[in-house]
Design an enzyme around this catalytic site. Structure first.
Site, PDB file in Angstrom:
ATOM      1  CD  GLU A 112      54.774   5.522   3.140  1.00 30.90           C
ATOM      2  OE1 GLU A 112      54.770   5.877   1.960  1.00 30.90           O
ATOM      3  OE2 GLU A 112      54.443   4.367   3.493  1.00 30.90           O
ATOM      4  CD  GLU A 142      54.764   6.831  -1.941  1.00 23.23           C
ATOM      5  OE1 GLU A 142      54.491   6.634  -0.738  1.00 23.23           O
ATOM      6  OE2 GLU A 142      55.107   5.918  -2.707  1.00 23.23           O
ATOM      7  CG  HIS A 145      51.108   6.074   1.736  1.00 23.28           C
ATOM      8  ND1 HIS A 145      51.697   5.176   0.882  1.00 23.28           N
ATOM      9  CD2 HIS A 145      49.770   5.995   1.495  1.00 23.28           C
ATOM     10  CE1 HIS A 145      50.766   4.588   0.151  1.00 23.28           C
ATOM     11  NE2 HIS A 145      49.598   5.081   0.506  1.00 23.28           N
ATOM     12  CD  GLU A 207      56.398   1.846  -3.402  1.00 19.25           C
ATOM     13  OE1 GLU A 207      56.637   1.863  -4.615  1.00 19.25           O
ATOM     14  OE2 GLU A 207      55.822   2.774  -2.801  1.00 19.25           O
ATOM     15  CD  GLU A 241      52.959   0.782  -0.606  1.00 15.81           C
ATOM     16  OE1 GLU A 241      53.810   0.704  -1.500  1.00 15.81           O
ATOM     17  OE2 GLU A 241      52.896   1.737   0.192  1.00 15.81           O
ATOM     18  CG  HIS A 244      52.880   3.003  -4.924  1.00 13.59           C
ATOM     19  ND1 HIS A 244      53.053   3.416  -3.638  1.00 13.59           N
ATOM     20  CD2 HIS A 244      51.839   3.735  -5.419  1.00 13.59           C
ATOM     21  CE1 HIS A 244      52.163   4.349  -3.350  1.00 13.59           C
ATOM     22  NE2 HIS A 244      51.411   4.552  -4.412  1.00 13.59           N
TER      23      HIS A 244
END
Lengths: 530, 166
Positions: A112, A142, A145, A207, A241, A244
């Site tokens: 992360e 991020e 995370h 991802e 996610e 992403h």
């Protein structure tokens, strides 16, 4: 004033900040915001030309992002600090799983953290304002995370009955031979080299390909082993996610229409897939199956469904019409999905004093499960575990160390120079094709050909001092002590080869083994092959 | 207690670095260190992981000596450590790359550029911009046909020796 600050000031002058927080107004402002720096090129090198007209799929980012994330944070931290505290959730986790989470969450924190920089690298490289906005939202995700993964260890450290390891894994992991692998895949892979290659590593492979088997499986296995903490945090992470994955898709779209850029794509995809797979496939499989008491779906099945069928088949399949093919190394990766995590588990057990967790060898029930799901497992691995048990693997007074057993039985351990993971050529059942090379006076070990090829293509990219080179000549207990591998009494080891609170190994027990770390690439009689 | 971030090797180098008293001595030390200990063409790997730490300390000391000798902020941002125009120096390196279409030659140029120009030899504002151009070209040359070369061909290209245990 630095030129970038001046550019921001000029851009803000041309596009004044909204006068309210009305979502529509904010959204319109961001859409108009051009990021129009004088030199659009960015700071970092890339071989790609990114399309200036690329769109960002999440039009709602601007108006909904902060509100959405704020609600997610309230739910997550509220559940942890109120509901789960009162239910004493930290102590309802099976100890075997509680130990595995000491390394799992800590290692994923590295990913992360590196992803913050990787997304920022893409922001720098992108030419389209909308695409920049998409990457910028990912930078914020991020950061979130990184805090979340660290918070899992923090929460465990406060509420789990054996906090040692959850509290100081950032320190002790520096000597864990499994740790450099995560730095290679997530650290270097996500943020070093070409920005688009970083995107392929981070968004397209790690991802889009691996977060389903990683995070969805992880939370499932966690819940089965009494852990309500991990699903609370990691499912909240997983909800980000998708954005992403979409960023990764948009990265590909932004370069695919340019014939000059397109010709680089397949090489980067193949290399990124092998880089991420080489670490994630064995590490996640090992964490789930060897870190659990209660088993769920075998890792090989999850891997086949999510990686082989869903990602390589369906996701990449949609790009086939543009000329993108599945990576050439996919067949070897599929073989690894069956055996690589068992290879890694054996080495982790052999190196247990350096792992920072309490690690129990598979019991009879686990052995039956392994054999039922991985036919041939017992004859290859189970017999070794049983022999180690009979020789006193758990007993601090027995003077047995599996590392010494391996050396005495001709099972040398080497470090793969590209992936930086340990491997044992004589005991490996995964896709193995070891080679040992010398270049410019230095010797290198490789566990298979794909990694060797990556190193031969870009040797300066893989400059790395491995565990044996770094700590050659250290006595093992001294190294463990220096790395912070002892509990608060100053003598009992953080790592233990069993889960009991009795018969725990101390520095003295380790010292009696008299292990001085060798460098196998020096002490063995290496000769040129003619 | 022994640890890995305060070693005898670092102490020895730190003493040597502290004894540097002029920019010219610092430049000589850094050039020699980079030639011997950095990059895939280095003369020795003996310093292992200490290489980056020691190099950074030499760079810091040299940067300090350089800033003490220089008066003008303008010169710090526009001139190389030996007083040349940074823009022209970097331009020369970029010019050298223009005719290269071989990835090994391009790789050699990038390694040489980094050893010669990495700050404080050349100000970062010029060094980084030049390196971006050179590395982008290297990446392009490397990516073409990268999956088509066999491992044997790559070994030959690198001049590696295969080893086995006797």
């Amino acid at each position: 004033m630095a030129s970038s600050n001046l550019a921001v000031k000029e851009a803000l002058k041309a596009n004044p900040v909204p006068s309210s927080v009305d979502p529509q107004e904010v959204h319109k402002w961001l859409q108009d915001f051009s990021w129009d720096f004088k030199a659009k090129g960015g700071k970092y090198p890339t071989k790609y030309n990114l399309d200036v007209n690329t769109r960002e799929q999440f039009k709602l980012t601007a108006k909904e992002y902060a509100r959405m994330e704020s609600i997610k944070e309230e739910r997550q931290y509220g559940t942890l600090l109120d509901g789960l505290d009162r239910l004493d959730a930290g102590n309802k986790v099976h100890p075997k799983w509680g130990e595995a989470m000491k390394v799992i969450s800590n290692f994923l924190e590295v990913g992360e953290y590196a992803a913050i920089a990787g997304s920022a690298l893409l922001w720098d490289a992108a030419q389209s304002p909308e695409q920049k906005n998409g990457y910028l939202a990912q930078v914020m995700d991020e950061v979130r995370h990184t805090n979340q993964t660290a918070y899992v260890n923090y929460y465990y450290g406060k509420h789990y009955y054996d906090p040692a390891g959850h509290t100081n894994m950032r320190q002790f992991r520096s000597v864990n031979p499994l740790y450099p692998g995560v730095r290679r895949a997530f650290g270097d892979g996500f943020l070093a080299g070409d920005a688009v290659e970083s995107s392929i590593n981070l968004q397209v492979v790690a991802e889009a390909c691996f977060t389903n088997p990683l995070i969805v499986s992880l939370t499932e296995w966690a819940a089965a082993n009494g852990d309500e903490i991990t699903p609370t945090v990691y499912l909240s992470i997983e909800t980000d996610e998708l954005r992403h994955m979409a960023n990764g898709y948009q990265t590909l779209v932004s370069v695919m229409t340019d014939p000059e850029s397109f010709k680089y794509l397949q090489t980067d995809l193949d290399n990124a897939f092998w880089t991420q797979h080489k670490y994630l496939t064995p590490f996640v499989g090992f964490g789930l199956e060897y870190g659990s008491k209660y088993k769920v779906e075998p890792w090989v099945k999850s891997w086949n469904r999510w990686v082989y069928e869903d990602w390589a088949g369906i996701w990449l399949g949609r790009l086939q019409k543009f000329g993108i093919k599945s990576p050439k190394c996919l067949a070897d990766a599929k073989k690894d999905a069956m055996w690589a995590h068992h290879d890694l588990a054996l080495l982790a057990a052999a190196l247990w004093p350096l792992t920072g967790i309490r690690m129990e060898l598979p019991d009879e029930e686990a052995m039956n499960w392994f054999e039922a799901n991985y036919p041939g497992w017992y004859d290859h691995y189970g017999k070794i575990y049983n022999e180690w048990k009979s020789l006193g693997f758990e007993d601090p007074k027995a003077g047995f160390c599996p590392l010494v057993w391996m050396m005495q039985n001709g099972h040398g351990i080497f470090i793969d120079h590209t992936s930086t993971l340990p491997f044992c050529p004589t005991l490996s059942k995964s896709a193995s094709n070891p080679s040992f090379l010398e270049m410019n006076g230095k010797r290198f070990a490789f566990s298979e050909g794909h990694g060797e090829r990556q190193w031969l293509q870009e040797p300066e990219r893989y400059e790395f001092q491995n565990f044996f080179e770094q700590y050659e000549g250290w006595e093992l207990s001294e190294l463990v002590k220096a790395a912070g591998g002892v509990r608060s009494d100053g003598k009992t080891l953080l790592s233990q080869p069993h889960l009991r609170s009795t018969d725990m190994w101390t520095l003295e027990d380790l010292k009696r083994l008299n292990i001085v770390i060798p460098d196998p690439m020096k002490i063995m009689n290496w000769q040129p092959v003619h | 207690m022994a640890n890995w971030y305060n070693t005898e090797t670092r102490d020895e180098w730190q003493d040597q670095i502290n004894s540097l008293r002029s920019v010219s001595a610092g430049v000589e030390c850094l050039q020699s260190f980079r030639a011997d200990h950095t990059g895939p063409d280095r003369k020795t790997y003996d310093l292992k992981k200490e290489v980056t730490w020691i190099e950074s300390r030499i760079e810091m000391r040299l940067g300090q000596l350089h800033s003490e000798e220089l008066i003008s902020d303008e010169d710090l941002l526009s001139k190389t450590i030996d007083g040349k125009c940074a823009k022209e120096v970097v331009g020369e390196w970029v010019k050298k790359a223009a005719d290269i279409d071989c990835k090994i030659k391009m790789e050699g140029l990038c390694i040489a550029y980094r050893k010669a120009c990495k700050p404080p030899m050349v100000p970062i504002n010029y060094f980084a911009a030049g390196e971006k151009i050179l590395i982008s070209k290297l990446m392009r040359l490397r990516a073409i046909g990268a999956l088509d070369q066999t491992v044997e061909e790559l070994r030959e290209m690198r001049g590696v020796t295969r080893l086995s245990v006797q």
